[in-house]
Design a protein around this motif. Structure first.
Motif, mmCIF file in Angstrom:
data_model
loop_
_atom_site.group_PDB
_atom_site.id
_atom_site.type_symbol
_atom_site.label_atom_id
_atom_site.label_comp_id
_atom_site.label_asym_id
_atom_site.label_seq_id
_atom_site.Cartn_x
_atom_site.Cartn_y
_atom_site.Cartn_z
ATOM 1 N N ILE A 119 0.836 -1.208 0.000
ATOM 2 C CA ILE A 119 0.000 0.000 0.000
ATOM 3 C C ILE A 119 0.868 1.254 0.000
ATOM 4 C CG2 ILE A 119 -1.628 1.372 1.370
ATOM 5 C CD1 ILE A 119 -2.859 -1.261 2.319
ATOM 6 N N LEU A 120 1.901 1.260 0.841
ATOM 7 C CA LEU A 120 2.789 2.420 0.917
ATOM 8 C C LEU A 120 3.585 2.593 -0.373
ATOM 9 C CD1 LEU A 120 4.076 2.214 4.606
ATOM 10 C CD2 LEU A 120 2.213 3.581 3.654
ATOM 11 N N ALA A 121 3.942 1.473 -1.012
ATOM 12 C CA ALA A 121 4.629 1.564 -2.297
ATOM 13 C C ALA A 121 3.713 2.178 -3.351
ATOM 14 C CB ALA A 121 5.105 0.180 -2.745
ATOM 15 N N GLY A 122 2.448 1.743 -3.373
ATOM 16 C CA GLY A 122 1.494 2.330 -4.309
ATOM 17 C C GLY A 122 1.289 3.806 -4.051
ATOM 18 N N LEU A 123 1.182 4.185 -2.791
ATOM 19 C CA LEU A 123 1.039 5.595 -2.432
ATOM 20 C C LEU A 123 2.268 6.388 -2.873
ATOM 21 C CD1 LEU A 123 -0.501 7.852 -0.973
ATOM 22 C CD2 LEU A 123 0.582 7.103 1.159
ATOM 23 N N THR A 124 3.450 5.794 -2.715
ATOM 24 C CA THR A 124 4.681 6.461 -3.151
ATOM 25 C C THR A 124 4.657 6.723 -4.651
ATOM 26 O OG1 THR A 124 5.966 5.406 -1.393
ATOM 27 C CG2 THR A 124 7.196 6.267 -3.272
ATOM 28 N N GLY A 125 4.211 5.743 -5.419
ATOM 29 C CA GLY A 125 4.119 5.924 -6.869
ATOM 30 C C GLY A 125 3.206 7.066 -7.248
ATOM 31 N N ILE A 126 2.064 7.177 -6.566
ATOM 32 C CA ILE A 126 1.121 8.258 -6.841
ATOM 33 C C ILE A 126 1.744 9.609 -6.485
ATOM 34 C CG2 ILE A 126 -1.125 9.228 -6.246
ATOM 35 C CD1 ILE A 126 -1.332 6.695 -7.877
ATOM 36 N N VAL A 127 2.405 9.679 -5.345
ATOM 37 C CA VAL A 127 3.037 10.932 -4.925
ATOM 38 C C VAL A 127 4.140 11.332 -5.895
ATOM 39 C CG1 VAL A 127 4.443 12.024 -3.129
ATOM 40 C CG2 VAL A 127 2.471 10.638 -2.486
ATOM 41 N N LEU A 128 4.958 10.378 -6.319
ATOM 42 C CA LEU A 128 6.019 10.671 -7.277
ATOM 43 C C LEU A 128 5.448 11.121 -8.616
ATOM 44 C CD1 LEU A 128 8.558 7.793 -6.568
ATOM 45 C CD2 LEU A 128 8.874 10.231 -6.121
ATOM 46 N N LEU A 129 4.309 10.572 -8.988
ATOM 47 C CA LEU A 129 3.623 11.025 -10.200
ATOM 48 C C LEU A 129 3.254 12.495 -10.074
ATOM 49 C CD1 LEU A 129 2.210 10.394 -12.926
ATOM 50 C CD2 LEU A 129 0.185 9.734 -11.599
ATOM 51 N N GLY A 130 2.781 12.902 -8.900
ATOM 52 C CA GLY A 130 2.450 14.299 -8.673
ATOM 53 C C GLY A 130 3.676 15.198 -8.608
ATOM 54 N N VAL A 131 4.788 14.659 -8.084
ATOM 55 C CA VAL A 131 6.018 15.451 -7.984
ATOM 56 C C VAL A 131 6.593 15.750 -9.356
ATOM 57 C CG1 VAL A 131 8.418 15.423 -7.216
ATOM 58 C CG2 VAL A 131 6.609 14.651 -5.676
ATOM 59 N N ALA A 132 6.732 14.710 -10.186
ATOM 60 C CA ALA A 132 7.396 14.859 -11.483
ATOM 61 C C ALA A 132 6.435 15.161 -12.628
ATOM 62 C CB ALA A 132 8.182 13.589 -11.799
ATOM 63 N N GLY A 133 5.152 14.876 -12.432
ATOM 64 C CA GLY A 133 4.188 15.077 -13.512
ATOM 65 C C GLY A 133 4.138 13.918 -14.481
ATOM 66 N N SER A 134 4.977 12.897 -14.261
ATOM 67 C CA SER A 134 4.993 11.718 -15.123
ATOM 68 C C SER A 134 5.660 10.573 -14.375
ATOM 69 C CB SER A 134 5.744 11.998 -16.429
ATOM 70 O OG SER A 134 7.097 12.308 -16.162
ATOM 71 N N TYR A 135 5.539 9.382 -14.942
ATOM 72 C CA TYR A 135 6.163 8.202 -14.344
ATOM 73 C C TYR A 135 6.446 7.209 -15.457
ATOM 74 C CZ TYR A 135 7.364 5.377 -10.262
ATOM 75 O OH TYR A 135 8.059 4.694 -9.290
ATOM 76 N N THR A 136 7.585 6.553 -15.405
ATOM 77 C CA THR A 136 7.930 5.568 -16.415
ATOM 78 C C THR A 136 8.103 4.199 -15.790
ATOM 79 O OG1 THR A 136 10.333 5.827 -16.228
ATOM 80 C CG2 THR A 136 9.178 7.362 -17.686
ATOM 81 N N THR A 137 7.736 3.179 -16.540
ATOM 82 C CA THR A 137 7.911 1.811 -16.071
ATOM 83 C C THR A 137 9.383 1.504 -15.870
ATOM 84 O OG1 THR A 137 5.944 1.143 -17.314
ATOM 85 C CG2 THR A 137 7.415 -0.603 -16.584
ATOM 86 N N ALA A 138 10.228 2.083 -16.708
ATOM 87 C CA ALA A 138 11.664 1.839 -16.587
ATOM 88 C C ALA A 138 12.172 2.282 -15.229
ATOM 89 C CB ALA A 138 12.419 2.568 -17.692
#
Length: 358
Positions: free
Chosen positions: A252-271
């Motif tokens: 759950i915390l990992a998923g939350l981290t991904g969402i927060v990082l998406l908001g920080v950078a404006g994007s997210y890559t699988t790589a």
């Protein structure tokens, strides 16, 4: 009356499991290792942070500029959230290498649900967290009931989750936050009373985990499981449920981290999610923060200052124009040094080794 006697007996049986590390520390108290282990780790890390800031200031990097301090605070939040999840699993003598994949899946799933499927942000967030729960359950069930080493299971699911997402959901490797996003955008770049949203979210996570581990019987039982699982089983502690729960919370915390990082950078890559960088950060923070790979030891307070340290290190390397290779090498050496120091300060007892390994 018999039930009360039984409970008291079980509590008495817990004493050896919870105090074995303290006995170990006492036995080495007069040695160099004992003296170093007796130092309050939180203050030691804070001292390193202060020294690092002084060095960066003398180097003329402008590290203490208000704008740069805000960047450090913003980057500390995701590190702290993911590091807390890693620490929780390590406390129970486990490890979760799939956290990087779960973070990537959650971030990209959110974008797909909003941009392609037309869900609103609240619905998408709830579904992403639900998906994180499922992924954590898969890890936990295979590890706890299948009795497969956590290292092997989560190493496999690290790549499995990314592969399944790209096969059945979206083949895109890059996910961009929708322009009309408000909630996730605030989570990553917003502020409240001048405090970055990432730090506020991390503070809530830290407060909840700290209360769970320090103020509840469940937290003490979980520590006992990490200290010696055999003793915990003999005293009737539901160790399977507790260990399963730790993997679910970590996911759950990992998923939350991904969402927060998406908001920080404006994007997210699988790589990025499948690379070692985010995983290195989480495990390094947990170990530097005092969570021993031997299990049963650590406090969330240590994770907080360790996250600040890693954020400052990353920021300093950026200000000093470190290359990607140099940055990766530096972080790898920090992780290796943290593991070696942990092994030296907290050697496993023979009884703990027999209880099982990662």
């Amino acid at each position: 009356m018999s039930n009360q006697t039984d409970r008291e007996s079980r509590q008495d049986d817990l004493v050896p499991a919870q105090s074995s590390h303290r006995a170990e520390a006492a036995s080495t108290g007069g040695s160099l290792r004992g003296r170093v282990a007796a130092i309050e780790q939180t203050w030691l890390i804070l001292g390193i942070v202060v020294a690092l800031l002084l060095v960066l200031t003398v180097a003329g990097t402008g590290v203490l500029n208000p704008a740069n301090l805000a960047n450090i605070g913003r980057s500390t939040g995701p590190l702290l959230i993911l590091g807390a999840g890693a620490a929780l699993v390590i406390l129970g003598r486990g490890i979760d290498l799939s956290a990087a994949a779960v973070a990537a899946v959650a971030a990209q799933l959110f974008v797909w649900l909003v941009s392609v499927q037309g869900y609103n942000e609240v619905q998408a967030l709830l579904m992403c967290l639900a998906a994180s729960v499922v992924l954590g359950l898969i890890n936990g069930v295979v590890i706890v009931w299948g009795q497969v080493p956590a290292l092997i299971v989560t190493l496999a699911t690290w790549q499995l989750y990314i592969g399944l997402f790209r096969l059945f959901v979206s083949k895109e490797t890059n996910a961009t936050l929708p322009r009309d996003s408000t909630i996730v955008d605030w989570m990553g770049s917003g502020k409240l009373l001048g405090v970055p949203g990432t730090l506020l979210i991390a503070a809530v996570v830290v407060a909840m985990l700290s209360f769970l581990l320090r103020r509840t019987s469940m937290g003490w039982f979980y520590r006992a499981v990490g200290d010696n699982i055999v003793t915990a089983q003999l005293t009737g502690i539901p160790e399977r449920g507790l260990r399963l729960g730790s993997y679910v919370v970590s996911s759950i915390l990992a998923g939350l981290t991904g969402i927060v990082l998406l908001g920080v950078a404006g994007s997210y890559t699988t790589a990025y999610g499948s690379s070692e960088a985010i995983l290195f950060d989480a495990i390094t923070i947990a170990i530097i923060g005092g969570f021993s790979l031997a299990g049963g030891r650590g406090s969330i307070r240590g994770v907080v200052v360790a996250a600040v340290l890693i954020a400052v290190v990353q920021n300093g390397m950026t200000l000093l124009n470190f290359t990607v290779v140099a940055t990766t090498l530096t972080k790898s050496l920090i992780l290796l040094a943290a593991i070696a120091l942990d092994a030296w300060l907290h050697p496993e007892s023979e009884e703990t080794v027999r209880a099982g390994d990662l």
